[in-house]
Design a protein around this motif. Structure first.
Motif, PDB file in Angstrom:
ATOM      1  N   LEU A 123       0.845  -1.192   0.000  1.00 40.11           N
ATOM      2  CA  LEU A 123       0.000   0.000   0.000  1.00 40.11           C
ATOM      3  C   LEU A 123       0.879   1.241   0.000  1.00 40.11           C
ATOM      4  N   ILE A 124       0.733   2.066  -1.032  1.00 41.36           N
ATOM      5  CA  ILE A 124       1.418   3.361  -1.076  1.00 41.36           C
ATOM      6  C   ILE A 124       0.493   4.419  -0.485  1.00 41.36           C
ATOM      7  N   VAL A 125       1.012   5.189   0.464  1.00 40.94           N
ATOM      8  CA  VAL A 125       0.299   6.354   0.979  1.00 40.94           C
ATOM      9  C   VAL A 125       1.022   7.585   0.445  1.00 40.94           C
ATOM     10  N   PHE A 126       0.352   8.320  -0.440  1.00 41.48           N
ATOM     11  CA  PHE A 126       0.985   9.462  -1.124  1.00 41.48           C
ATOM     12  C   PHE A 126       0.496  10.773  -0.522  1.00 41.48           C
ATOM     13  N   VAL A 127       1.455  11.679  -0.273  1.00 39.97           N
ATOM     14  CA  VAL A 127       1.157  12.984   0.321  1.00 39.97           C
ATOM     15  C   VAL A 127       1.633  14.084  -0.622  1.00 39.97           C
ATOM     16  N   HIS A 128       0.720  14.942  -1.034  1.00 38.69           N
ATOM     17  CA  HIS A 128       1.052  15.984  -2.012  1.00 38.69           C
ATOM     18  C   HIS A 128       1.866  17.113  -1.393  1.00 38.69           C
ATOM     19  N   GLY A 129       2.510  17.883  -2.268  1.00 38.40           N
ATOM     20  CA  GLY A 129       3.251  19.064  -1.853  1.00 38.40           C
ATOM     21  C   GLY A 129       2.411  20.317  -1.986  1.00 38.40           C
ATOM     22  N   GLY A 130       3.095  21.465  -1.951  1.00 44.09           N
ATOM     23  CA  GLY A 130       2.401  22.739  -2.071  1.00 44.09           C
ATOM     24  C   GLY A 130       2.730  23.703  -0.955  1.00 44.09           C
ATOM     25  N   SER A 131       3.939  23.596  -0.397  1.00 44.53           N
ATOM     26  CA  SER A 131       4.395  24.512   0.643  1.00 44.53           C
ATOM     27  C   SER A 131       3.472  24.507   1.854  1.00 44.53           C
ATOM     28  N   TRP A 132       2.819  23.379   2.105  1.00 43.94           N
ATOM     29  CA  TRP A 132       1.890  23.185   3.221  1.00 43.94           C
ATOM     30  C   TRP A 132       0.679  24.124   3.155  1.00 43.94           C
ATOM     31  N   GLN A 133       0.544  24.856   2.038  1.00 41.94           N
ATOM     32  CA  GLN A 133      -0.531  25.848   1.910  1.00 41.94           C
ATOM     33  C   GLN A 133      -1.421  25.596   0.698  1.00 41.94           C
ATOM     34  N   HIS A 134      -1.122  24.566  -0.062  1.00 49.75           N
ATOM     35  CA  HIS A 134      -1.719  24.440  -1.382  1.00 49.75           C
ATOM     36  C   HIS A 134      -1.757  22.957  -1.740  1.00 49.75           C
ATOM     37  N   GLY A 135      -2.638  22.572  -2.642  1.00 51.43           N
ATOM     38  CA  GLY A 135      -2.661  21.205  -3.147  1.00 51.43           C
ATOM     39  C   GLY A 135      -3.926  20.468  -2.762  1.00 51.43           C
ATOM     40  N   ASN A 136      -4.250  19.459  -3.578  1.00 53.03           N
ATOM     41  CA  ASN A 136      -5.465  18.687  -3.345  1.00 53.03           C
ATOM     42  C   ASN A 136      -5.303  17.301  -3.943  1.00 53.03           C
ATOM     43  N   LYS A 137      -5.823  16.305  -3.276  1.00 49.24           N
ATOM     44  CA  LYS A 137      -5.737  14.923  -3.738  1.00 49.24           C
ATOM     45  C   LYS A 137      -6.343  14.729  -5.127  1.00 49.24           C
ATOM     46  N   ARG A 138      -7.336  15.559  -5.477  1.00 49.57           N
ATOM     47  CA  ARG A 138      -7.992  15.393  -6.776  1.00 49.57           C
ATOM     48  C   ARG A 138      -7.038  15.617  -7.943  1.00 49.57           C
ATOM     49  N   ASP A 139      -5.910  16.300  -7.678  1.00 47.68           N
ATOM     50  CA  ASP A 139      -4.940  16.585  -8.739  1.00 47.68           C
ATOM     51  C   ASP A 139      -4.001  15.423  -9.018  1.00 47.68           C
ATOM     52  N   TYR A 140      -4.153  14.320  -8.278  1.00 51.58           N
ATOM     53  CA  TYR A 140      -3.156  13.245  -8.343  1.00 51.58           C
ATOM     54  C   TYR A 140      -3.755  11.903  -8.751  1.00 51.58           C
ATOM     55  N   VAL A 141      -4.767  11.963  -9.590  1.00 53.52           N
ATOM     56  CA  VAL A 141      -5.309  10.723 -10.165  1.00 53.52           C
ATOM     57  C   VAL A 141      -4.185   9.970 -10.880  1.00 53.52           C
ATOM     58  N   PHE A 142      -3.311  10.703 -11.544  1.00 54.35           N
ATOM     59  CA  PHE A 142      -2.233  10.058 -12.302  1.00 54.35           C
ATOM     60  C   PHE A 142      -1.281   9.292 -11.395  1.00 54.35           C
ATOM     61  N   ILE A 143      -1.136   9.724 -10.136  1.00 49.05           N
ATOM     62  CA  ILE A 143      -0.301   8.987  -9.181  1.00 49.05           C
ATOM     63  C   ILE A 143      -0.979   7.671  -8.819  1.00 49.05           C
ATOM     64  N   GLY A 144      -2.267   7.732  -8.506  1.00 48.10           N
ATOM     65  CA  GLY A 144      -2.995   6.510  -8.187  1.00 48.10           C
ATOM     66  C   GLY A 144      -2.934   5.505  -9.320  1.00 48.10           C
ATOM     67  N   GLU A 145      -3.113   6.001 -10.536  1.00 51.68           N
ATOM     68  CA  GLU A 145      -3.128   5.106 -11.690  1.00 51.68           C
ATOM     69  C   GLU A 145      -1.763   4.506 -11.983  1.00 51.68           C
ATOM     70  N   THR A 146      -0.723   5.323 -11.944  1.00 50.56           N
ATOM     71  CA  THR A 146       0.591   4.846 -12.388  1.00 50.56           C
ATOM     72  C   THR A 146       1.118   3.726 -11.496  1.00 50.56           C
ATOM     73  N   PHE A 147       0.772   3.758 -10.199  1.00 44.94           N
ATOM     74  CA  PHE A 147       1.229   2.685  -9.315  1.00 44.94           C
ATOM     75  C   PHE A 147       0.212   1.552  -9.204  1.00 44.94           C
ATOM     76  N   ALA A 148      -1.083   1.840  -9.357  1.00 44.13           N
ATOM     77  CA  ALA A 148      -2.079   0.761  -9.420  1.00 44.13           C
ATOM     78  C   ALA A 148      -1.796  -0.131 -10.623  1.00 44.13           C
ATOM     79  N   ARG A 149      -1.342   0.479 -11.708  1.00 43.20           N
ATOM     80  CA  ARG A 149      -0.965  -0.265 -12.910  1.00 43.20           C
ATOM     81  C   ARG A 149       0.121  -1.294 -12.606  1.00 43.20           C
ATOM     82  N   GLU A 150       0.967  -0.993 -11.614  1.00 40.93           N
ATOM     83  CA  GLU A 150       2.096  -1.869 -11.283  1.00 40.93           C
ATOM     84  C   GLU A 150       1.790  -2.810 -10.120  1.00 40.93           C
ATOM     85  N   GLY A 151       0.540  -2.849  -9.657  1.00 42.52           N
ATOM     86  CA  GLY A 151       0.158  -3.802  -8.617  1.00 42.52           C
ATOM     87  C   GLY A 151       0.077  -3.258  -7.210  1.00 42.52           C
ATOM     88  N   TYR A 152       0.133  -1.930  -7.070  1.00 40.26           N
ATOM     89  CA  TYR A 152       0.069  -1.300  -5.752  1.00 40.26           C
ATOM     90  C   TYR A 152      -1.311  -0.707  -5.506  1.00 40.26           C
TER      91      TYR A 152
END
Length: 290
Positions: A71-100
């Protein structure tokens, strides 16, 4: 005085460049996520791991799990002031593709919330995933913490911090992957970070560099070749501190990337042009072998 003025001017330029890059990244993330395949995972959105509004995560369950059920737990950046999980679908997909399986979390943001709030959120998210693993059809026996920029600080600090978090899952963590992470710097008068930390507390009481303890976690510190925001010494200093305690640590510089593009190059449709994804996958295979 002249040197101080020059330093202030340099910090202002860094801040302007950062926010300009992130605005461009916000626009680019829409395109990346639009082009991201959706057939490699099953997704559950907005799972509440706590009571605060941003205590939410998206879970990407792979359709072809590896035998270790990592299980990968991914935490976005953004200077602790910015960012949202919705912007990282590509992260979920790229590692789900590899079995994670992949959990992408939101956390409380500065300046309304300062350290250690965002680190405590990560600890709470991991606790939620562990407590609900059967219901979510995941395993938490082989957790990989992965973060970009401020998120890399968060994943390192959940393990190495002076704050009493009652974090119980160190033995479950097989690897920590930090992308362009700030682990050892003075946040006072830094326009990108000063609002995320109590200015009355020195950075020596906060930075994970100062709180390394011995464990079996494998640490992978990825640096962008052309990073104009986070200085190289952050990764080199942490690598030295980890090594001095006898911990595993590996630093690698990813060519042709900058502070933002190091994470963007993980998207499946561009990842074969860069070393970022295959480097991480090689490291994760190494960590899961033990």
């Amino acid at each position: 005085m002249k040197q101080l003025i020059q330093q202030v001017q340099e910090n202002v330029i860094r801040a302007k460049n950062f926010y300009q890059e992130f605005r461009l990244y916000d626009l680019a993330s829409y395109s990346m996520n639009y082009l991201t395949p959706k057939d490699t995972f099953e997704k559950e959105e907005h799972l509440a791991y706590g009571l605060k509004a941003r205590n939410r995560l998206d879970l990407y369950r792979t359709k072809n799990p590896k035998k270790q059920k990592p299980l990968i737990v991914f935490v976005h950046g953004g200077s602790w002031q910015h960012g949202n999980k919705r912007d990282y679908v590509f992260i979920g997909e790229t590692f789900a593709r590899e079995g994670y399986d992949v959990a992408v979390i939101n956390y409380q943001l500065a300046p309304e919330n300062i350290f250690p709030a965002f680190v405590d959120d990560l600890a709470q998210a991991i606790h939620y995933l562990n407590q609900n693993k059967s219901k979510l059809n995941i395993s938490t026996d082989n957790i990989i913490l992965m973060g970009h920029s401020a998120g890399a600080f968060n994943v390192m600090s959940v393990v190495y911090s002076a704050q009493p978090q009652q974090f119980k899952y160190i033995d479950n963590i097989k690897a920590i992957v930090g992308l362009a992470g700030p682990y050892h710097f003075d946040y006072k008068n830094d326009p990108l970070a000063e609002h995320a930390f109590d200015q009355k507390i020195s950075y020596q009481q906060v930075m994970p560099y100062y709180f390394i303890n011995q464990n079996k976690i494998k640490h992978y510190l990825l640096m962008a070749e052309n990073d104009q925001l986070v200085e190289n010494h952050n990764s080199f200093d942490l690598d030295m501190a980890l090594s001095e305690k006898g911990n595993h640590s590996h630093v690698v510089i990813i060519p042709k990337t900058g502070h933002i593009t190091i994470v963007a190059t993980l998207a499946s449709f561009v990842s074969h042009y860069f070393k970022t994804k295959r480097t991480i996958l090689h490291f994760l295979d190494e960590a899961l072998e033990d």
